[in-house]
Write a protein that holds these residues in place. Structure first.
Motif, PDB file in Angstrom:
ATOM      1  N   ALA A 243     -45.601  -6.129  34.557  1.00 52.39           N
ATOM      2  CA  ALA A 243     -44.264  -5.591  35.238  1.00 52.39           C
ATOM      3  C   ALA A 243     -43.392  -6.665  35.437  1.00 52.39           C
ATOM      4  CB  ALA A 243     -44.781  -4.388  36.229  1.00 52.39           C
ATOM      5  N   GLY A 244     -43.633  -7.731  35.288  1.00 52.64           N
ATOM      6  CA  GLY A 244     -42.649  -8.751  35.641  1.00 52.64           C
ATOM      7  C   GLY A 244     -42.496  -9.330  37.259  1.00 52.64           C
ATOM      8  N   ALA A 245     -43.393  -8.626  38.045  1.00 53.00           N
ATOM      9  CA  ALA A 245     -43.352  -9.101  39.246  1.00 53.00           C
ATOM     10  C   ALA A 245     -44.238 -10.074  39.721  1.00 53.00           C
ATOM     11  CB  ALA A 245     -43.957  -7.687  40.187  1.00 53.00           C
ATOM     12  N   THR A 246     -43.820 -10.625  40.823  1.00 48.89           N
ATOM     13  CA  THR A 246     -44.477 -11.903  41.322  1.00 48.89           C
ATOM     14  C   THR A 246     -45.663 -11.580  42.329  1.00 48.89           C
ATOM     15  OG1 THR A 246     -42.645 -13.290  40.763  1.00 48.89           O
ATOM     16  CG2 THR A 246     -44.336 -14.282  42.366  1.00 48.89           C
ATOM     17  N   ILE A 247     -46.811 -12.095  42.203  1.00 47.57           N
ATOM     18  CA  ILE A 247     -47.866 -12.045  43.355  1.00 47.57           C
ATOM     19  C   ILE A 247     -47.846 -12.832  44.339  1.00 47.57           C
ATOM     20  CG2 ILE A 247     -50.179 -11.764  43.654  1.00 47.57           C
ATOM     21  CD1 ILE A 247     -50.541 -10.724  40.840  1.00 47.57           C
ATOM     22  N   ALA A 248     -47.658 -12.349  45.451  1.00 47.73           N
ATOM     23  CA  ALA A 248     -47.419 -13.553  46.684  1.00 47.73           C
ATOM     24  C   ALA A 248     -48.193 -13.092  47.830  1.00 47.73           C
ATOM     25  CB  ALA A 248     -45.780 -13.604  46.955  1.00 47.73           C
ATOM     26  N   PRO A 249     -48.342 -13.737  48.972  1.00 50.22           N
ATOM     27  CA  PRO A 249     -48.902 -13.342  50.329  1.00 50.22           C
ATOM     28  C   PRO A 249     -47.896 -12.439  51.102  1.00 50.22           C
ATOM     29  CG  PRO A 249     -49.547 -15.748  49.982  1.00 50.22           C
ATOM     30  CD  PRO A 249     -48.393 -15.326  48.873  1.00 50.22           C
ATOM     31  N   ALA A 250     -48.603 -11.902  52.000  1.00 50.20           N
ATOM     32  CA  ALA A 250     -47.613 -11.067  52.574  1.00 50.20           C
ATOM     33  C   ALA A 250     -46.473 -11.455  53.233  1.00 50.20           C
ATOM     34  CB  ALA A 250     -48.440 -10.453  53.901  1.00 50.20           C
ATOM     35  N   ARG A 251     -46.533 -12.856  54.069  1.00 50.91           N
ATOM     36  CA  ARG A 251     -45.358 -13.453  54.525  1.00 50.91           C
ATOM     37  C   ARG A 251     -44.461 -13.867  53.587  1.00 50.91           C
ATOM     38  NH1 ARG A 251     -47.800 -17.653  59.112  1.00 50.91           N
ATOM     39  NH2 ARG A 251     -48.178 -16.090  60.660  1.00 50.91           N
ATOM     40  N   GLU A 252     -44.881 -13.998  52.521  1.00 55.17           N
ATOM     41  CA  GLU A 252     -43.768 -14.289  51.069  1.00 55.17           C
ATOM     42  C   GLU A 252     -43.189 -13.098  50.808  1.00 55.17           C
ATOM     43  OE1 GLU A 252     -44.823 -16.768  48.100  1.00 55.17           O
ATOM     44  OE2 GLU A 252     -45.992 -18.200  49.515  1.00 55.17           O
ATOM     45  N   VAL A 253     -43.851 -11.880  50.871  1.00 52.89           N
ATOM     46  CA  VAL A 253     -43.282 -10.627  50.383  1.00 52.89           C
ATOM     47  C   VAL A 253     -42.139 -10.377  51.352  1.00 52.89           C
ATOM     48  CG1 VAL A 253     -43.759  -8.077  50.049  1.00 52.89           C
ATOM     49  CG2 VAL A 253     -45.347 -10.094  49.210  1.00 52.89           C
TER      50      VAL A 253
END
Length: 255
Positions: A243-253
């Motif tokens: 989907a073109g999204a970036t997977i990131a930890p909670a704090r980065e989100v």
């Protein structure tokens, strides 16, 4: 867009392992680590923290009731202050172990019956959120959208990250269908792929009675005790990336 992919981890104890935590840690961006009550032990917790550190995965506390036999899924008759101490005890244990490894605890998410009990009682939710804030006002609270836990976190001045559960059926009110009912846990690849794609594209989910409802979330949860959880997590990750999204930890989100 950044999306967190999280899973409950370290839910074995001693020599017993619930899933391949090391492999799962390669897939997720946040790990909710069992803190020794419903599952886990000091050695397992330390192993999870070290795995997360090595892979850049966010570490979170996953407290539950002291009920290994029932895997924390049975409610217990506890007073409000007793439940508060249980949460603080488990959060404190993981915080100390994580600090010993030079890793911060970034979030907290309640396990099963404990979360259900807190979520039913606004006063209890406020008590628990205030307790969490005294430990660390920067902790992120994982919660279902529009839940009492999310509202209590906001009242306490804590940030929250709302969840979409890829492997659980929803009812028309946006609540999870009881695990005691048929088709409440979703395991086949086609179903999970379709649900995750629908969530990412439209922000909705199809309920167990075939209705479409909105889901306001920035994190996707895969339960490690769902059969085939590792493959399910890989499926979810592949759909997020497609989907073109970036997977990131909670704090980065939430940054």
């Amino acid at each position: 867009m950044k999306i967190d992919l999280n899973s409950d981890m370290g839910e074995g104890f001693g020599p017993y392992r619930l899933c391949d935590d090391a492999a799962l840690m390669d897939v997720v961006s946040s790990a909710n680590i069992a803190c020794g009550f419903h599952a886990g032990d000091p050695e397992t917790m330390a192993r999870m923290v070290r795995l997360a550190k090595a892979r850049g995965v966010g570490v979170g506390a996953h407290p539950g009731f002291p009920d290994r036999l029932g895997f924390g899924r049975r409610e217990m008759p506890v007073e409000a202050d007793e439940l508060r101490q249980q949460v603080l005890y488990q959060l404190g244990a993981l915080t100390a172990i994580a600090r010993g490894e030079g890793v911060p605890v970034a979030h907290i998410g309640f396990h099963a019956a404990m979360g259900n009990m807190i979520n039913r009682d606004p006063a209890l939710a406020d008590l628990i959120m205030q307790a969490i804030r005294t430990v660390d006002p920067e902790l992120i609270v994982f919660a279902m959208p529009d839940s009492e836990i999310e509202r209590a976190a906001t009242r306490a001045g804590l940030r929250s990250l709302t969840l979409f559960l890829a492997d659980r059926a929803y009812d028309s009110k946006g609540q999870l269908v009881s695990r005691k009912l048929p088709n409440s846990v979703l395991k086949d690849e086609a179903t999970v792929r379709a649900r995750v794609r629908q969530f990412l594209e439209y922000g909705t989910v199809t309920t167990i009675d075939n209705r479409t409802i909105e889901v306001r979330a920035r994190s996707i949860l895969v339960h490690s005790d769902t059969p085939g959880s590792l493959e399910l997590a890989r499926i979810v990750r592949s759909e997020i990336e497609a989907a073109g999204a970036t997977i990131a930890p909670a704090r980065e989100v939430l940054a």
